[in-house]
Design an enzyme around this catalytic site. Structure first.
Site, PDB file in Angstrom:
ATOM      1  N   LYS A 166     -11.378  -0.106  -1.345  1.00  0.00           N
ATOM      2  CA  LYS A 166     -11.493   1.337  -1.463  1.00  0.00           C
ATOM      3  C   LYS A 166     -10.854   1.747  -2.779  1.00  0.00           C
ATOM      4  CE  LYS A 166      -7.654   2.130   1.755  1.00  0.00           C
ATOM      5  NZ  LYS A 166      -7.556   0.848   2.482  1.00  0.00           N
TER       6      LYS A 166
ATOM      7  N   ASP B 196      -0.770   1.616  -4.061  1.00  0.00           N
ATOM      8  CA  ASP B 196      -1.578   0.638  -4.802  1.00  0.00           C
ATOM      9  C   ASP B 196      -2.905   1.212  -5.293  1.00  0.00           C
ATOM     10  OD1 ASP B 196      -2.486   0.805  -2.159  1.00  0.00           O
ATOM     11  OD2 ASP B 196      -3.360  -1.193  -2.237  1.00  0.00           O
TER      12      ASP B 196
ATOM     13  N   ASP C  46      -2.267   6.550  -3.400  1.00  0.00           N
ATOM     14  CA  ASP C  46      -1.137   5.893  -2.732  1.00  0.00           C
ATOM     15  C   ASP C  46      -0.495   4.822  -3.609  1.00  0.00           C
ATOM     16  OD1 ASP C  46      -3.180   4.032  -2.606  1.00  0.00           O
ATOM     17  OD2 ASP C  46      -2.470   3.192  -0.718  1.00  0.00           O
TER      18      ASP C  46
ATOM     19  N   SER D 146       0.800  -1.214   0.000  1.00  0.00           N
ATOM     20  CA  SER D 146       0.000   0.000   0.000  1.00  0.00           C
ATOM     21  C   SER D 146       0.836   1.269   0.000  1.00  0.00           C
ATOM     22  CB  SER D 146      -0.978  -0.035   1.167  1.00  0.00           C
ATOM     23  OG  SER D 146      -1.878   1.036   1.093  1.00  0.00           O
ATOM     24  N   HIS D 147       0.721   2.051   1.065  1.00  0.00           N
ATOM     25  CA  HIS D 147       1.367   3.358   1.125  1.00  0.00           C
ATOM     26  C   HIS D 147       2.767   3.285   1.736  1.00  0.00           C
ATOM     27  CE1 HIS D 147      -0.907   2.153   4.555  1.00  0.00           C
ATOM     28  NE2 HIS D 147      -0.103   2.864   5.313  1.00  0.00           N
TER      29      HIS D 147
ATOM     30  N   ASP E  17      -5.560   2.681  -3.810  1.00  0.00           N
ATOM     31  CA  ASP E  17      -6.871   2.607  -3.156  1.00  0.00           C
ATOM     32  C   ASP E  17      -7.150   3.807  -2.245  1.00  0.00           C
ATOM     33  OD1 ASP E  17      -5.072   1.810  -1.250  1.00  0.00           O
ATOM     34  OD2 ASP E  17      -6.098  -0.067  -0.731  1.00  0.00           O
ATOM     35  N   ARG E  18      -6.114   4.589  -1.930  1.00  0.00           N
ATOM     36  CA  ARG E  18      -6.353   5.758  -1.069  1.00  0.00           C
ATOM     37  C   ARG E  18      -6.506   7.031  -1.900  1.00  0.00           C
ATOM     38  NH1 ARG E  18      -2.819   5.409   4.449  1.00  0.00           N
ATOM     39  NH2 ARG E  18      -3.627   3.377   5.070  1.00  0.00           N
TER      40      ARG E  18
HETATM   41  C1  G6P Z   1      -5.097  -0.083   5.103  1.00  0.00           C
HETATM   42  C2  G6P Z   1      -6.454  -0.725   5.193  1.00  0.00           C
HETATM   43  C3  G6P Z   1      -7.440   0.239   5.768  1.00  0.00           C
HETATM   44  C4  G6P Z   1      -6.952   0.786   7.078  1.00  0.00           C
HETATM   45  C5  G6P Z   1      -5.583   1.359   6.947  1.00  0.00           C
HETATM   46  C6  G6P Z   1      -4.975   1.782   8.262  1.00  0.00           C
HETATM   47  O1  G6P Z   1      -5.105   0.936   4.173  1.00  0.00           O
HETATM   48  O2  G6P Z   1      -6.890  -1.147   3.923  1.00  0.00           O
HETATM   49  O3  G6P Z   1      -8.675  -0.394   5.893  1.00  0.00           O
HETATM   50  O4  G6P Z   1      -7.825   1.790   7.535  1.00  0.00           O
HETATM   51  O5  G6P Z   1      -4.721   0.430   6.358  1.00  0.00           O
HETATM   52  O6  G6P Z   1      -4.833   0.680   9.072  1.00  0.00           O
HETATM   53  P1  G6P Z   1      -4.013   0.752  10.407  1.00  0.00           P
HETATM   54  O7  G6P Z   1      -4.271  -0.572  11.078  1.00  0.00           O
HETATM   55  O8  G6P Z   1      -2.573   0.985  10.050  1.00  0.00           O
HETATM   56  O9  G6P Z   1      -4.563   1.926  11.165  1.00  0.00           O
HETATM   57 ZN    ZN Z   2      -3.344   1.366  -0.380  1.00  0.00          ZN
END
Ligand code: G6P
Ligand code: ZN
Length: 544
Positions: free
Chosen positions: A377, A280, A278, A113-114, A282-283
């Site tokens: 997302k 991948d 981000d 992800s990020h 999704d954000r």
């Molecule tokens: C990912 C998940 C989200 C979540 C985020 C933060 O992006 O897909 O659903 O809100 O991480 O998660 P964390 O456990 O690090 O607060």
């Molecule tokens: Zn992501």
């Protein structure tokens, strides 16, 4: 097909977190580490023989290597067809769409992800089920059990697949389709939003925009949709080429990491709209000229205005937010008489609600929002939603936000993160908070009197499954709230997140800076959790 079964022994650190298994690349590069996890995924599945598996990732370092391993293991384990994004690329929402559109059995998404990428940074892997969404906890629990008892894995013996050539090949009896990663997704977006109106508003200059792809996966998606299809000026999408190390940056769309965008939007002559996504895809982060929209407000504004978007014109069935997300969307749901659900952090908790049509829109404070169009997302979807809204209302981002606050009041909100905290200290903080819960109700600090203090537990209204210990909530009589929880996505030590919110009805007070408006709550939070005292730190690492 020639298949080998290789003996292996378990690793003891393969417990999936909030969103799959995330570790340093170096951890994944250990002998048989990825193989163990992938075989454990397959061993947790039933009935997939001959079925389709989707594979794609955000293009970070180790993506291609991992995909070659997964292809051979999927073939040996009996999948009939593999659909893979060209170059091994698929954004997370695009992968979700492909799984749904082509009725795949599931998909493997490679991303952290990020989190930063590169040989010294992070890699990740997660399994998505047939509805296109992240696997539910009962699956990840089973998967974790399998990682602890694994004795061998299966791999087919054939050469590497050319991931760059779109088309179909057969290897060892398995059909492998390499697809354009963008086309299906772009077509889906065109069905949801009013592309004609968007083209008009962009081409006649009513909307000018900047999109920071942060050298990550949304580059090709955003360039195609925003520039090629909708006609935004060349260069509107910047940092558009996905790089294995994201150009050395941290591909997280917030004011700290997407500072290039923030400088443009708060600088001289900003465009009308700015956004970032981000690693991948999704954000999302939404900005207007001289304004940043907090994700919690963004969700509430989307819910309040959903009828202006073609796909949601007939109305939405309900909304959901993760527990730490501000209560702004609850106010909209209340006014529109819509069901509103509070779920634990993690997109997977929205899946059942979406499948059962209990909700149409959902979102999280962590820069995520989405709808029933996929089961992840979706960053670019949120961007198009906002653009469509601006074009329909013919108002600036700032006007849309202010108007919303006028109608519903403002939930002043922010999050403080303390990163890479020693795990023992972090657990000590949570235990310390837990120990105070019974004594807090009725206790006051100035205007802040505690109404309730509890540890959030969620019972899924669709399948009845219970997820406990999902964060500590302290609610005040005046509607304010402090939430504490440990992140489930970090890869180094523990991250303590403190979420703070205060409700302000009075429009004369809507202009306040969030940190100043929340100062008292920030102080109370420290008294309760003692993070500064216990870690010796003086301030949070990240404020969003
Ligand atoms: C990912 C998940 C989200 C979540 C985020 C933060 O992006 O897909 O659903 O809100 O991480 O998660 P964390 O456990 O690090 O607060
Ligand atoms: Zn992501």
């Amino acid at each position: 097909m020639t298949t080998t079964i290789t003996k292996t022994t378990p690793y003891d650190d393969q417990k999936p977190g909030t969103s799959g298994l995330r570790k340093k690349v170096k951890v994944f590069q250990q002998s048989k580490y990825l193989e163990n996890f992938v075989q454990s995924i397959f061993d947790s599945l039933e009935g997939y023989q001959g079925q389709t598996l989707v594979i794609g990732g955000d293009g970070r370092y180790y993506n291609r290597k991992a995909i070659q391993i997964i292809i051979k293991m999927a073939a040996a384990n009996g999948f009939g067809e593999l659909i893979i994004g060209q170059g091994g690329l698929l954004s997370t929402p695009a992968a979700s769409n492909i799984i749904r559109k082509y009725n795949a059995f599931g998909g493997i998404v490679l991303s952290a992800s990020h989190n930063p990428g590169g040989p010294e940074e992070d890699f990740g892997i997660k399994y998505n089920v047939g509805n296109g969404g992240p696997a539910p906890e009962k699956f990840t629990d089973k998967l974790y059990e399998n990682t602890k008892t694994i004795t061998g894995y299966k791999k087919a013996r054939f050469g590497d697949v050319d991931l760059d050539a779109v088309g179909e090949v057969e290897k060892g009896g398995v059909k492998i389709r390499i697809i354009d990663p963008v086309a299906d997704y772009a077509e889906l977006m065109a069905r949801i939003f009013d592309f004609d109106l968007l083209k008009q508003s962009i081409q006649n200059g009513f909307i000018t925009l900047k999109f920071d792809a942060m050298h990550a996966i949304t580059g090709p998606y955003a360039k195609h949709i925003l520039e090629d299809v909708l006609g935004a000026a060349p260069g509107s999408v910047f940092n558009a080429v996905p790089l294995e190390d994201f150009g050395g940056g941290h591909p997280d769309p917030n004011l700290v990491h997407a500072h290039e965008l923030a400088e443009i939007m708060f600088g001289p002559n900003p465009p009308t709209f700015g956004a970032a996504s981000d690693g991948d895809g999704d954000r999302n982060m939404i900005m207007g000229a001289n304004i940043f929209v907090t994700p919690s407000d963004s969700l509430a504004i989307m819910a309040a205005n959903a009828k202006l978007i073609p796909a949601y014109a007939k109305g939405i069935s309900g909304v959901a937010r993760s527990m730490p997300t501000s209560q702004a969307v609850d106010r909209v749901a209340d006014k529109l008489s819509l069901p509103c659900y509070e779920t634990p952090t993690g997109w997977k908790f929205f899946g059942n609600l979406l499948d059962a049509d209990k909700i149409t829109l959902c979102g999280e404070e962590s820069f995520g929002s989405g709808s029933n169009h996929v089961r992840e997302k979706d960053g670019l979807w949120a961007v198009l939603f906002w653009l469509n809204l601006i074009a329909r209302k013919r108002e600036s981002v700032e006007d849309i936000v202010r108007e919303h606050w006028q109608t519903y009041g403002r939930d002043i909100y922010c999050r403080h993160d303390y990163e890479a905290v020693d795990a023992e200290i972090a657990n000590g903080i949570v235990d310390h908070l837990r120990g105070q819960l019974d004594t807090l109700p009725g206790k006051s600090w100035g205007d802040y009197e505690v109404k309730y203090a509890d540890e959030f537990s969620y019972t899924d209204p669709v399948d009845g499954s219970v997820s406990s210990r999902q964060g500590i909530r302290i609610g005040f009589v005046n509607g304010s709230r402090i939430v504490f929880r440990l992140s489930g996505t970090g890869t180094v030590g523990a991250t303590l997140r403190i979420y703070l919110e205060r409700y302000e009805r009075d429009i004369r007070k809507h202009d306040q800076d969030a940190q100043a408006a929340l100062a008292e709550l920030i102080d109370i939070a420290e008294q309760l959790c003692e993070v500064k005292k216990r870690t010796g730190r003086t301030e949070p690492d990240v404020i969003t």
